[in-house]
Design an enzyme around this catalytic site. Structure first.
Site, PDB file in Angstrom:
ATOM      1  N   GLU A   1      21.706   3.379 -18.317  1.00 34.42           N
ATOM      2  CA  GLU A   1      20.396   3.471 -18.956  1.00 34.42           C
ATOM      3  C   GLU A   1      20.553   4.119 -20.326  1.00 34.42           C
ATOM      4  O   GLU A   1      19.569   4.493 -20.950  1.00 34.42           O
ATOM      5  CB  GLU A   1      19.418   4.246 -18.078  1.00 34.42           C
ATOM      6  CG  GLU A   1      19.876   5.635 -17.692  1.00 34.42           C
ATOM      7  CD  GLU A   1      18.869   6.364 -16.822  1.00 34.42           C
ATOM      8  OE1 GLU A   1      17.769   6.638 -17.315  1.00 34.42           O
ATOM      9  OE2 GLU A   1      19.191   6.656 -15.656  1.00 34.42           O
TER      10      GLU A   1
ATOM     11  N   ASN B   1      23.740  15.882 -14.064  1.00 39.60           N
ATOM     12  CA  ASN B   1      23.214  14.550 -13.737  1.00 39.60           C
ATOM     13  C   ASN B   1      23.934  13.521 -14.584  1.00 39.60           C
ATOM     14  O   ASN B   1      23.830  13.547 -15.814  1.00 39.60           O
ATOM     15  CB  ASN B   1      21.699  14.489 -13.995  1.00 39.60           C
ATOM     16  CG  ASN B   1      21.075  13.219 -13.410  1.00 39.60           C
ATOM     17  OD1 ASN B   1      21.778  12.380 -12.838  1.00 39.60           O
ATOM     18  ND2 ASN B   1      19.771  13.087 -13.539  1.00 39.60           N
TER      19      ASN B   1
ATOM     20  N   LYS C   1      16.105  18.863  -0.628  1.00 39.25           N
ATOM     21  CA  LYS C   1      14.778  18.279  -0.403  1.00 39.25           C
ATOM     22  C   LYS C   1      14.919  16.905   0.258  1.00 39.25           C
ATOM     23  O   LYS C   1      14.167  16.549   1.161  1.00 39.25           O
ATOM     24  CB  LYS C   1      14.027  18.131  -1.729  1.00 39.25           C
ATOM     25  CG  LYS C   1      13.749  19.443  -2.459  1.00 39.25           C
ATOM     26  CD  LYS C   1      13.134  19.155  -3.834  1.00 39.25           C
ATOM     27  CE  LYS C   1      13.176  20.343  -4.778  1.00 39.25           C
ATOM     28  NZ  LYS C   1      12.289  21.423  -4.442  1.00 39.25           N
TER      29      LYS C   1
ATOM     30  N   SER D   1      14.571   6.116 -11.196  1.00 40.91           N
ATOM     31  CA  SER D   1      13.163   6.295 -11.536  1.00 40.91           C
ATOM     32  C   SER D   1      12.551   4.981 -11.985  1.00 40.91           C
ATOM     33  O   SER D   1      13.230   4.084 -12.461  1.00 40.91           O
ATOM     34  CB  SER D   1      13.027   7.329 -12.650  1.00 40.91           C
ATOM     35  OG  SER D   1      13.169   8.619 -12.120  1.00 40.91           O
TER      36      SER D   1
ATOM     37  N   CYS E   1      18.555   5.396 -12.783  1.00 39.37           N
ATOM     38  CA  CYS E   1      19.775   5.800 -12.041  1.00 39.37           C
ATOM     39  C   CYS E   1      20.175   4.806 -10.961  1.00 39.37           C
ATOM     40  O   CYS E   1      21.132   5.042 -10.222  1.00 39.37           O
ATOM     41  CB  CYS E   1      19.571   7.161 -11.397  1.00 39.37           C
ATOM     42  SG  CYS E   1      19.326   8.453 -12.603  1.00 39.37           S
TER      43      CYS E   1
ATOM     44  N   HIS F   1      21.398  10.494  -4.276  1.00 44.04           N
ATOM     45  CA  HIS F   1      21.374  10.580  -5.742  1.00 44.04           C
ATOM     46  C   HIS F   1      21.108  12.045  -6.097  1.00 44.04           C
ATOM     47  O   HIS F   1      20.207  12.676  -5.534  1.00 44.04           O
ATOM     48  CB  HIS F   1      20.286   9.671  -6.317  1.00 44.04           C
ATOM     49  CG  HIS F   1      20.013   9.958  -7.767  1.00 44.04           C
ATOM     50  ND1 HIS F   1      21.001   9.907  -8.708  1.00 44.04           N
ATOM     51  CD2 HIS F   1      18.885  10.348  -8.416  1.00 44.04           C
ATOM     52  CE1 HIS F   1      20.502  10.252  -9.888  1.00 44.04           C
ATOM     53  NE2 HIS F   1      19.207  10.518  -9.731  1.00 44.04           N
TER      54      HIS F   1
HETATM   55  P1  HMG Z   1      10.702  23.410 -13.512  1.00 42.19           P
HETATM   56  O1  HMG Z   1       9.266  23.075 -13.322  1.00 42.19           O
HETATM   57  O2  HMG Z   1      11.092  24.145 -14.742  1.00 42.19           O
HETATM   58  O3  HMG Z   1      11.292  24.213 -12.284  1.00 42.19           O
HETATM   59  O4  HMG Z   1      11.545  22.062 -13.513  1.00 42.19           O
HETATM   60  P2  HMG Z   1      10.549  24.750 -10.974  1.00 42.19           P
HETATM   61  O5  HMG Z   1       9.557  25.764 -11.336  1.00 42.19           O
HETATM   62  O6  HMG Z   1      10.125  23.593 -10.109  1.00 42.19           O
HETATM   63  O7  HMG Z   1      11.780  25.495 -10.290  1.00 42.19           O
HETATM   64  C1  HMG Z   1      12.881  24.774  -9.813  1.00 42.19           C
HETATM   65  C2  HMG Z   1      13.358  25.456  -8.526  1.00 42.19           C
HETATM   66  O8  HMG Z   1      13.893  26.725  -8.880  1.00 42.19           O
HETATM   67  C3  HMG Z   1      12.241  25.726  -7.522  1.00 42.19           C
HETATM   68  O9  HMG Z   1      12.786  25.534  -6.230  1.00 42.19           O
HETATM   69  C4  HMG Z   1      11.924  27.205  -7.754  1.00 42.19           C
HETATM   70  O10 HMG Z   1      11.364  27.850  -6.615  1.00 42.19           O
HETATM   71  C5  HMG Z   1      13.303  27.742  -8.058  1.00 42.19           C
HETATM   72  P3  HMG Z   1      11.985  24.634  -5.120  1.00 42.19           P
HETATM   73  O11 HMG Z   1      10.709  25.354  -4.883  1.00 42.19           O
HETATM   74  O12 HMG Z   1      11.745  23.291  -5.752  1.00 42.19           O
HETATM   75  O13 HMG Z   1      12.924  24.578  -3.964  1.00 42.19           O
HETATM   76  N1  HMG Z   1      13.311  28.986  -8.823  1.00 42.19           N
HETATM   77  C6  HMG Z   1      14.172  30.002  -8.597  1.00 42.19           C
HETATM   78  N2  HMG Z   1      15.150  30.158  -7.685  1.00 42.19           N
HETATM   79  C7  HMG Z   1      15.883  31.329  -7.730  1.00 42.19           C
HETATM   80  N3  HMG Z   1      15.634  32.312  -8.616  1.00 42.19           N
HETATM   81  C8  HMG Z   1      14.665  32.198  -9.553  1.00 42.19           C
HETATM   82  C9  HMG Z   1      13.881  30.993  -9.564  1.00 42.19           C
HETATM   83  N4  HMG Z   1      12.864  30.543 -10.332  1.00 42.19           N
HETATM   84  C10 HMG Z   1      12.524  29.327  -9.870  1.00 42.19           C
HETATM   85  N5  HMG Z   1      14.454  33.182 -10.421  1.00 42.19           N
HETATM   86  C11 HMG Z   1      12.401  20.008 -12.687  1.00 42.19           C
HETATM   87  C12 HMG Z   1      12.318  21.512 -12.465  1.00 42.19           C
HETATM   88  C13 HMG Z   1      13.411  19.404 -11.703  1.00 42.19           C
HETATM   89  C14 HMG Z   1      11.045  19.369 -12.422  1.00 42.19           C
HETATM   90  C15 HMG Z   1      12.848  19.736 -14.151  1.00 42.19           C
HETATM   91  O14 HMG Z   1      14.153  20.239 -14.346  1.00 42.19           O
HETATM   92  C16 HMG Z   1      12.824  18.272 -14.557  1.00 42.19           C
HETATM   93  O15 HMG Z   1      11.802  17.754 -14.997  1.00 42.19           O
HETATM   94  N6  HMG Z   1      13.979  17.549 -14.415  1.00 42.19           N
HETATM   95  C17 HMG Z   1      14.093  16.150 -14.774  1.00 42.19           C
HETATM   96  C18 HMG Z   1      13.489  15.232 -13.718  1.00 42.19           C
HETATM   97  C19 HMG Z   1      14.288  15.230 -12.410  1.00 42.19           C
HETATM   98  O16 HMG Z   1      15.444  15.642 -12.363  1.00 42.19           O
HETATM   99  N7  HMG Z   1      13.681  14.668 -11.340  1.00 42.19           N
HETATM  100  C20 HMG Z   1      14.351  14.551 -10.057  1.00 42.19           C
HETATM  101  C21 HMG Z   1      13.826  13.390  -9.194  1.00 42.19           C
HETATM  102  S1  HMG Z   1      13.749  11.853 -10.119  1.00 42.19           S
HETATM  103  C22 HMG Z   1      15.409  11.326 -10.222  1.00 42.19           C
HETATM  104  O17 HMG Z   1      16.243  11.807  -9.526  1.00 42.19           O
HETATM  105  C23 HMG Z   1      15.736  10.275 -11.244  1.00 42.19           C
HETATM  106  C24 HMG Z   1      16.465  10.776 -12.492  1.00 42.19           C
HETATM  107  O18 HMG Z   1      17.825  11.018 -12.169  1.00 42.19           O
HETATM  108  C25 HMG Z   1      16.332   9.758 -13.632  1.00 42.19           C
HETATM  109  C26 HMG Z   1      16.802   8.330 -13.402  1.00 42.19           C
HETATM  110  O19 HMG Z   1      16.559   7.709 -12.375  1.00 42.19           O
HETATM  111  O20 HMG Z   1      17.385   7.795 -14.371  1.00 42.19           O
HETATM  112  C27 HMG Z   1      15.882  12.064 -13.016  1.00 42.19           C
END
Ligand code: HMG
Length: 414
Positions: free
Chosen positions: A84, A297, A252, A330, A116, A243
């Protein structure tokens, strides 16, 4: 030919020379490092220089798979590059790779794009090509190659990475044989992650993308088991591969998987249910995520990086056993499938293991990282790029564009 024997005959990874530690990124962004290292489960992420692109990484992974597994380029009758990280609206990455790998002019060559999911689409298509008889004894080369870029100071920034995984697919695979009747597919139009033509960086509705991923797992799993009396069940899987956009996503995913096969939700506030979930995750998922935690990733190759990690560690003990693979792209598209580790896989551990190259990587400071991101944003239009400016010594590099044509150069050690 039995379509249940078709699968992966060779595997190799290649990635950038440099990486950024996520603890350094967290400190620079004013975030608790535990959020990235525990919350997301990532330790570092590979960062590409302007001289490393989807072509250079794909060629180096492809060369490695062919050479280390003793496969002649003339044996390859189909080349598919899943990516991609487009470098041209029209010309596929795959055709550059075809030339640089010295493949036959009668090798069918194309690129697949579905976020992906591109490499899994290529893998299942190449298995269909072999099963149909059209391969005439030849093998397919499927390469996943991507650079994940979300931009500085975005929520996605700690989930970047870069790299390529090359897989040779054959009718008599040495590593992994798929069960053709247990391959389930799922497609749904969703706006969870996308990169418009005018943007170098991806946009993501991050939390929604996680929901879409988990729904796709349920949908693809259901399709894989649509035939109730088909072969194999998924109750005896020794490893579950997912993935991996970031390591914690696998936790998860595995929870959702267990809920699907148990037929009900797991209550994480219930100590014994949480304990059972954690133990199962630590036994069947976490051990194969160490490469993903160090590389980040790599989009379409992420699932297959986890497969390399599994095979390099456990192919001897797990020979003949079944595993699951879940690919999510995605947008969205997904496949859930079952496969069996071949008894010969343990003979190829050294050929697959990328740890020597990873040990040679250069750690970036935050300033170097931010400079690389800036330089990469204009690399496509640069007439001249010098790999040594980015600390590169040997390998294949993108060296700029002349007359709107991309130039590549093989550089030997001085
Ligand atoms: P965010 O909103 O900054 O993070 O972004 P958050 O607030 O959701 O925190 C992440 C985790 O850290 C949470 O754990 C928090 O509790 C924990 P969870 O509740 O989910 O188990 N946390 C802590 N843990 C320990 N100590 C601390 C602490 N603070 C918080 N102090 C997000 C996270 C993944 C949304 C962001 O990084 C993002 O937007 N990433 C890009 C999108 C993505 O990766 N999506 C995944 C699914 S889609 C996919 O896999 C396709 C993809 O690969 C693309 C494609 O297909 O080409 C992305």
């Amino acid at each position: 030919m039995s379509s249940n024997r078709i699968g992966i005959d060779a595997l190799a990874f290649s990635g950038p020379d440099a990486y950024l530690a996520l603890a350094d990124l967290a400190r620079a962004r004013g975030v608790d490092p535990d959020k990235y290292t525990i919350g997301l489960g990532q330790h570092s992420m590979a960062i590409a220089s302007p001289c490393e692109d989807p072509v250079t990484m794909a060629v180096q992974a492809g060369q490695s798979a062919l050479k280390k597994f003793g496969i002649d380029p003339d044996e390859i009758g189909t080349l598919i590059v899943g990516t991609e990280t487009g470098i041209d609206h029209s010309k596929p990455v795959a055709v550059y790779v075809h030339e640089l790998l010295g493949l036959s002019q009668n090798c069918r060559t194309f690129e697949t794009k579905h976020a992906c999911y591109g490499a899994m689409a290529g893998l299942t298509s190449s298995m269909d090509w072999i099963a149909s008889g059209r391969a005439r004894g030849r093998k397919a080369l499927v390469i996943a190659s991507d650079i994940a870029s979300y931009g500085l100071n975005t929520p996605g920034e700690p989930t970047q990475g870069a790299g390529a995984v090359a897989m040779v697919v054959s009718a008599d695979p040495r590593l992994l044989a798929f069960d053709a009747r247990r391959i389930g597919d799922y497609t749904r139009q969703v706006m969870d992650f996308w990169r418009p033509l005018y943007s170098k960086y991806a946009f993501a509705d991050g939390h929604y993308s996680i929901e879409c991923y988990l729904d796709a797992l349920a949908g693809a799993h259901q399709d894989a088991f649509a035939e109730a009396d088909g072969p194999d069940s998924d109750t005896e899987l020794v490893a579950c591969l997912y993935h991996i956009p970031f390591v914690r996503m696998a936790f998860k995913a595995h929870q959702r998987y267990l809920e699907i096969i148990q037929g009900g939700p797991i209550d994480r506030d219930h100590p014994s249910q949480l304990q059972a979930l954690k133990e199962d995750y630590q036994r069947r998922v976490l051990p194969w995520l160490s490469l993903n935690a160090e590389i980040g990733n790599i989009y379409t190759g992420s699932l297959f990086l986890s497969l390399i990690d599994l095979l390099r560690q456990q192919s001897s003990d797990l020979a003949g056993q079944s595993i699951s693979l879940f690919s999510y792209g995605s947008g969205c598209g997904a496949t859930y499938c079952l496969a069996r580790i071949q008894p010969t896989a343990c003979d190829w551990v050294d050929a697959m293991d990328p740890s020597a190259a990873l040990d040679q990587r250069r750690k970036l400071s935050m300033d170097e990282y931010e400079q690389l991101i800036e330089d990469c944003s204009s690399a496509d239009q640069q007439p001249h790029l010098d790999p040594s400016d980015y600390g590169h010594r040997s390998g294949l590099f993108y060296v700029g564009t002349q007359d709107h044509q991309r130039q590549y150069r093989q550089q030997e050690k001085a």
